[in-house]
Design an enzyme around this catalytic site. Structure first.
Site, PDB file in Angstrom:
ATOM      1  N   ASN A 118       0.800  -1.356  -0.055  1.00  0.00           N
ATOM      2  CA  ASN A 118       0.049   0.004   0.173  1.00  0.00           C
ATOM      3  C   ASN A 118       0.785   1.224   0.004  1.00  0.00           C
ATOM      4  OD1 ASN A 118      -2.485  -1.546   0.024  1.00  0.00           O
ATOM      5  ND2 ASN A 118      -2.261  -1.734   2.243  1.00  0.00           N
ATOM      6  N   HIS A 166     -14.138  -1.341   7.508  1.00  0.00           N
ATOM      7  CA  HIS A 166     -13.110  -2.224   8.063  1.00  0.00           C
ATOM      8  C   HIS A 166     -13.214  -2.813   9.432  1.00  0.00           C
ATOM      9  CE1 HIS A 166      -8.701  -2.798   9.499  1.00  0.00           C
ATOM     10  NE2 HIS A 166      -8.459  -2.931   8.209  1.00  0.00           N
ATOM     11  N   GLU A 220     -15.925   4.655   4.674  1.00  0.00           N
ATOM     12  CA  GLU A 220     -14.364   4.887   4.240  1.00  0.00           C
ATOM     13  C   GLU A 220     -14.335   5.790   2.945  1.00  0.00           C
ATOM     14  OE1 GLU A 220     -12.342   1.443   4.203  1.00  0.00           O
ATOM     15  OE2 GLU A 220     -13.526   0.432   5.629  1.00  0.00           O
ATOM     16  N   SER A 247     -10.844  -0.781   0.900  1.00  0.00           N
ATOM     17  CA  SER A 247      -9.421  -1.383   0.681  1.00  0.00           C
ATOM     18  C   SER A 247      -9.597  -2.671  -0.269  1.00  0.00           C
ATOM     19  CB  SER A 247      -8.959  -1.870   2.132  1.00  0.00           C
ATOM     20  OG  SER A 247      -9.973  -2.657   2.649  1.00  0.00           O
ATOM     21  N   ASP A 282     -13.028   7.119   7.357  1.00  0.00           N
ATOM     22  CA  ASP A 282     -11.812   6.560   7.267  1.00  0.00           C
ATOM     23  C   ASP A 282     -11.008   6.890   6.309  1.00  0.00           C
ATOM     24  OD1 ASP A 282      -9.474   4.814   7.498  1.00  0.00           O
ATOM     25  OD2 ASP A 282     -10.452   3.217   8.280  1.00  0.00           O
ATOM     26  N   HIS A 333      -7.074   5.183   2.761  1.00  0.00           N
ATOM     27  CA  HIS A 333      -6.548   4.692   1.299  1.00  0.00           C
ATOM     28  C   HIS A 333      -6.564   5.880   0.476  1.00  0.00           C
ATOM     29  CE1 HIS A 333      -5.687   0.351   1.997  1.00  0.00           C
ATOM     30  NE2 HIS A 333      -6.909   0.518   2.814  1.00  0.00           N
ATOM     31  N   LYS A 344       0.251   4.139   4.372  1.00  0.00           N
ATOM     32  CA  LYS A 344      -0.111   3.700   3.019  1.00  0.00           C
ATOM     33  C   LYS A 344       0.309   4.902   2.266  1.00  0.00           C
ATOM     34  CE  LYS A 344      -3.938   1.168   4.746  1.00  0.00           C
ATOM     35  NZ  LYS A 344      -3.585   1.130   6.068  1.00  0.00           N
TER      36      LYS A 344
END
Length: 377
Positions: free
Chosen positions: A36, A122, A161, A165, A186, A189, A219
């Protein structure tokens, strides 16, 4: 051990289901498409130099929890830097994104009458709320369903998010921000790689629209650790009630220095160049896959997926790629739903066109080889 037979039985069951996991050491000879580290900052000269200088100046450990004596100047600077960069009031540092999410959720969820999470949120967020009775999950990226689950005239917390992911798809943040709930995103990413300036959610939505952010450092920023970013009131409350924060040794000051340097890179012209290179590589990979009939997902993020289906077949694909010197993620249940085992490949700004060509060629060769094996079996 009294439970040895029970442990062995359950591990054998995982082996039979092709879901048994083992640690595999990364090989320097393999081309890495499973990391990542989207912008390659873990190997950036400035970031490594900052880490080394931090160790020289502060040592390898903070030596204590933040509220005892582990809180040092680099930690304070990183908090101020995050708040200024993301246009929020304050930030609290954690050792990992999992710790930040689970801890903050466990502390804040009881303050609300309803907590609503995206179906694909997550595991750290789920683990933080799973022991309560007042939480629900809405269909993935379904704004109407999320709205339906919120309580009228009550305190609601809505959690999602920015980038998911396992598929690399993005949440409808603007629409979710219009619902009658405190929105917690969140941004694990997204931070560093999304948006013109790498600020991702914070560059798109205000603090009033998104009162709470999870920012991870391992990441797009290429280091390790995480922060909860929000109002001074929220951070003050977490400082006094978040047990993982209170009772854990603070991240090393050297690590905080490395994160601050990574943010400097991301927020300036070099970050713009790296993001453009990343997006160019993603586009090139997707076009190559299209030309070779590889059924990858719809993501335009660095996360690219090829859904295989059966667990055993996904494992076979992963092993076939290894014979070509390619390492990528092989994702199986319970991480993803049953019947959707997949290859999870991550494209980085540091990949060359030759490396991407090699990945595509390996995918094609592996597909053709496995197809022939199915025909003859």
């Amino acid at each position: 051990m009294h439970i040895a037979n029970q442990l062995s039985s359950q591990l054998n069951q995982l082996r039979q289901q092709h879901r048994y996991r083992t640690l595999t050491q990364r090989q320097s000879s393999e081309v890495q498409f499973g990391s990542n580290d989207y912008l390659g900052l873990s190997s950036h000269p400035r970031v490594k130099a900052a880490y080394a200088e931090g160790i020289h100046q502060y040592g390898t450990s903070s030596g204590a929890s933040p509220l005892v004596s582990g809180y040092q100047a680099p930690h304070a600077y990183l908090r101020e830097q995050l708040a200024q960069w993301l246009e929020r009031e304050d930030a609290l540092l954690f050792s990992s994104g999992f710790a930040a999410n689970q801890c903050a959720m466990h502390v804040l969820a009881p303050m609300y009458q309803r907590v609503v999470l995206d179906k694909l949120s997550h595991a750290s967020l789920i683990d933080g709320v799973r022991h309560f009775d007042h939480w629900k999950r809405f269909h993935h990226n379904d704004v109407a369903h999320a709205k339906q689950l919120l309580l009228s005239k009550e305190a609601n917390l809505l959690v999602t998010e920015s980038v998911f992911s396992m598929d690399g798809d993005r949440a409808p943040l603007t629409e979710l921000a219009q619902l009658q709930a405190d929105l917690w995103i969140d941004d694990a990413h997204g931070i560093g790689v999304c948006g013109d300036d790498g600020r991702s959610v914070a560059g798109q939505l205000s603090a009033a629209q998104v009162p709470l952010l999870t920012i991870t450092f391992g990441k797009g920023l290429g280091v390790m650790g995480a922060a909860i970013v929000g109002s001074s009131l929220i951070i003050d409350y977490l400082t006094n009630h978040a047990r993982e924060f209170i009772y854990s040794t603070a991240m090393p000051a050297a690590q905080a220095l490395a994160v601050s340097t990574a943010i400097d890179v991301v927020a300036n012209t070099e970050g713009t160049t790296l993001r453009q290179r990343l997006n160019d590589n993603i586009g090139y990979f997707r076009e190559c896959c299209r030309l070779h009939g590889l059924p990858i997902g719809d993501s335009h993020h660095a996360i690219q997926t090829l859904i295989v289906g059966e667990d055993a077949k996904a494992m076979a694909w992963g092993q076939a790629l290894k014979t070509h010197g390619i390492q990528c993620g092989v994702i199986r249940p319970p991480t993803v739903p049953r019947g959707s085992s997949r290859l999870r490949m991550t494209i980085a700004a540091t990949h060359s066109r030759a490396q991407i060509d090699h990945l595509v060629a390996a995918l094609v060769a592996s597909r053709d080889s496995l197809d022939r094996a199915e025909i003859t079996s």
